[in-house]
Structures are given as structure tokens and as C-alpha cells.
Write a protein that holds these residues in place. Sequence first.
Motif, PDB file in Angstrom:
ATOM      1  N   ALA A 157      71.498  50.564  35.742  1.00  0.00           N
ATOM      2  CA  ALA A 157      70.143  50.148  35.361  1.00  0.00           C
ATOM      3  C   ALA A 157      69.586  51.080  34.284  1.00  0.00           C
ATOM      4  O   ALA A 157      68.989  50.628  33.303  1.00  0.00           O
ATOM      5  CB  ALA A 157      69.227  50.131  36.579  1.00  0.00           C
ATOM      6  N   PHE A 158      69.801  52.383  34.446  1.00  0.00           N
ATOM      7  CA  PHE A 158      69.327  53.337  33.446  1.00  0.00           C
ATOM      8  C   PHE A 158      70.008  53.114  32.102  1.00  0.00           C
ATOM      9  O   PHE A 158      69.392  53.281  31.049  1.00  0.00           O
ATOM     10  CB  PHE A 158      69.538  54.769  33.912  1.00  0.00           C
ATOM     11  N   ALA A 159      71.277  52.732  32.128  1.00  0.00           N
ATOM     12  CA  ALA A 159      71.982  52.459  30.868  1.00  0.00           C
ATOM     13  C   ALA A 159      71.335  51.278  30.152  1.00  0.00           C
ATOM     14  O   ALA A 159      71.146  51.302  28.930  1.00  0.00           O
ATOM     15  CB  ALA A 159      73.464  52.194  31.127  1.00  0.00           C
ATOM     16  N   LEU A 160      70.982  50.233  30.894  1.00  0.00           N
ATOM     17  CA  LEU A 160      70.318  49.084  30.270  1.00  0.00           C
ATOM     18  C   LEU A 160      68.921  49.474  29.789  1.00  0.00           C
ATOM     19  O   LEU A 160      68.485  49.054  28.721  1.00  0.00           O
ATOM     20  CB  LEU A 160      70.235  47.907  31.242  1.00  0.00           C
ATOM     21  N   ARG A 161      68.225  50.289  30.585  1.00  0.00           N
ATOM     22  CA  ARG A 161      66.900  50.756  30.159  1.00  0.00           C
ATOM     23  C   ARG A 161      67.002  51.522  28.847  1.00  0.00           C
ATOM     24  O   ARG A 161      66.232  51.287  27.916  1.00  0.00           O
ATOM     25  CB  ARG A 161      66.292  51.654  31.235  1.00  0.00           C
ATOM     26  N   ASP A 162      67.971  52.436  28.776  1.00  0.00           N
ATOM     27  CA  ASP A 162      68.134  53.238  27.565  1.00  0.00           C
ATOM     28  C   ASP A 162      68.519  52.386  26.360  1.00  0.00           C
ATOM     29  O   ASP A 162      68.188  52.722  25.226  1.00  0.00           O
ATOM     30  CB  ASP A 162      69.169  54.342  27.788  1.00  0.00           C
ATOM     31  N   ALA A 163      69.196  51.263  26.625  1.00  0.00           N
ATOM     32  CA  ALA A 163      69.566  50.334  25.547  1.00  0.00           C
ATOM     33  C   ALA A 163      68.440  49.342  25.266  1.00  0.00           C
ATOM     34  O   ALA A 163      68.591  48.446  24.438  1.00  0.00           O
ATOM     35  CB  ALA A 163      70.841  49.586  25.917  1.00  0.00           C
ATOM     36  N   GLU A 164      67.304  49.492  25.979  1.00  0.00           N
ATOM     37  CA  GLU A 164      66.146  48.614  25.846  1.00  0.00           C
ATOM     38  C   GLU A 164      66.486  47.155  26.117  1.00  0.00           C
ATOM     39  O   GLU A 164      66.051  46.235  25.422  1.00  0.00           O
ATOM     40  CB  GLU A 164      65.473  48.795  24.479  1.00  0.00           C
ATOM     41  N   LEU A 165      67.292  46.951  27.179  1.00  0.00           N
ATOM     42  CA  LEU A 165      67.649  45.608  27.633  1.00  0.00           C
ATOM     43  C   LEU A 165      66.966  45.342  28.972  1.00  0.00           C
ATOM     44  O   LEU A 165      66.816  46.259  29.781  1.00  0.00           O
ATOM     45  CB  LEU A 165      69.175  45.489  27.783  1.00  0.00           C
ATOM     46  N   PRO A 166      66.557  44.111  29.223  1.00  0.00           N
ATOM     47  CA  PRO A 166      65.845  43.806  30.473  1.00  0.00           C
ATOM     48  C   PRO A 166      66.784  43.758  31.678  1.00  0.00           C
ATOM     49  O   PRO A 166      67.971  43.455  31.549  1.00  0.00           O
ATOM     50  CB  PRO A 166      65.238  42.427  30.198  1.00  0.00           C
ATOM     51  N   PHE A 167      66.238  44.056  32.842  1.00  0.00           N
ATOM     52  CA  PHE A 167      66.971  43.981  34.101  1.00  0.00           C
ATOM     53  C   PHE A 167      65.957  43.960  35.231  1.00  0.00           C
ATOM     54  O   PHE A 167      64.759  44.163  35.019  1.00  0.00           O
ATOM     55  CB  PHE A 167      67.933  45.168  34.253  1.00  0.00           C
ATOM     56  N   VAL A 168      66.442  43.723  36.445  1.00  0.00           N
ATOM     57  CA  VAL A 168      65.603  43.710  37.635  1.00  0.00           C
ATOM     58  C   VAL A 168      66.127  44.766  38.598  1.00  0.00           C
ATOM     59  O   VAL A 168      67.338  44.863  38.807  1.00  0.00           O
ATOM     60  CB  VAL A 168      65.626  42.320  38.319  1.00  0.00           C
ATOM     61  N   VAL A 169      65.214  45.546  39.165  1.00  0.00           N
ATOM     62  CA  VAL A 169      65.571  46.523  40.192  1.00  0.00           C
ATOM     63  C   VAL A 169      64.938  46.059  41.495  1.00  0.00           C
ATOM     64  O   VAL A 169      63.775  45.652  41.516  1.00  0.00           O
ATOM     65  CB  VAL A 169      65.067  47.929  39.823  1.00  0.00           C
ATOM     66  N   TYR A 170      65.688  46.105  42.580  1.00  0.00           N
ATOM     67  CA  TYR A 170      65.142  45.753  43.887  1.00  0.00           C
ATOM     68  C   TYR A 170      65.457  46.876  44.870  1.00  0.00           C
ATOM     69  O   TYR A 170      66.215  47.799  44.562  1.00  0.00           O
ATOM     70  CB  TYR A 170      65.693  44.405  44.376  1.00  0.00           C
ATOM     71  N   ASN A 171      64.840  46.794  46.037  1.00  0.00           N
ATOM     72  CA  ASN A 171      65.038  47.783  47.093  1.00  0.00           C
ATOM     73  C   ASN A 171      64.498  49.149  46.667  1.00  0.00           C
ATOM     74  O   ASN A 171      65.106  50.175  46.922  1.00  0.00           O
ATOM     75  CB  ASN A 171      66.513  47.866  47.495  1.00  0.00           C
ATOM     76  N   ASN A 172      63.324  49.148  46.023  1.00  0.00           N
ATOM     77  CA  ASN A 172      62.659  50.377  45.610  1.00  0.00           C
ATOM     78  C   ASN A 172      61.423  50.541  46.500  1.00  0.00           C
ATOM     79  O   ASN A 172      60.437  49.820  46.327  1.00  0.00           O
ATOM     80  CB  ASN A 172      62.249  50.289  44.143  1.00  0.00           C
ATOM     81  N   PRO A 173      61.464  51.464  47.461  1.00  0.00           N
ATOM     82  CA  PRO A 173      60.350  51.593  48.407  1.00  0.00           C
ATOM     83  C   PRO A 173      58.995  51.839  47.738  1.00  0.00           C
ATOM     84  O   PRO A 173      57.982  51.303  48.185  1.00  0.00           O
ATOM     85  CB  PRO A 173      60.746  52.790  49.285  1.00  0.00           C
TER      86      PRO A 173
END
Length: 108
Positions: free
Chosen positions: A24-40
Motif C-alpha cells: 500500500a505504501f508503494a502505491l501511495r508513494d507512486a501516487e496511485l489509488p488504493f483501499v486500506v481496510y482493517n485499520n482500527p
Amino acid sequence: SVPPRLFGSLCRFDFSDPSELRRAFALRDAELPFVVYNNPDADKVARDWSTPGFLEKRLGTKTYKTERSDDNHFMYFSQARRLRGWTRPTTDVYMRYDEWLPPARGAH
């Protein structure tokens, strides 16, 4: 690293899994969208913000800056400022939360 192949939908990553979080961090750093789940932390914020009265109590009667658009057409425009004849598609306004909420709920 960014996955070599991307699919026609957003990648989903489990926040509690360190290997998925690295992707997820790699996509963030590449400025690409993604979804993160299971984040309390995010789950708690979502619960709080959807609890009736929570934001009204938290934000009170203070005014906050927000953007207004006449046609629900919001777009990124930071680079457009360089174009000749360009006009900003939104205006900044200051509103209380109780003023902002009804039009926000009615926007489609």
C-alpha cells in the motif's frame, strides 16, 4: 515496490498485514489509488463521524472554510492555474457545520 500488473479496480490492502501495508505504501508513494481496510483508527473515526450529533458537538458554531461549486463538478485544478483565460471552478466560503450539512447531503 509497485505491483507489475494493475487490474481494472482498486487494490485492497489489509492494514494489519505488514506485507500488504508495504505494498500500500508503494502505491501511495507512486501516487496511485488504493483501499486500506482493517485499520482500527480509521474504523473508530468512521463510527464516530456516523454517530448522530458527534460532528455537531465537535465542530460547534465555528465557521470553517469550504469550497462551493454550482454544478457538483469538482476537479483538481492546481496545474490549470497556468492556463491563460482559466477561471477557478470553485469558490471558498465560510460556513458552520449545520449550514454545510443540508446542501452536502443533497449533492449528487
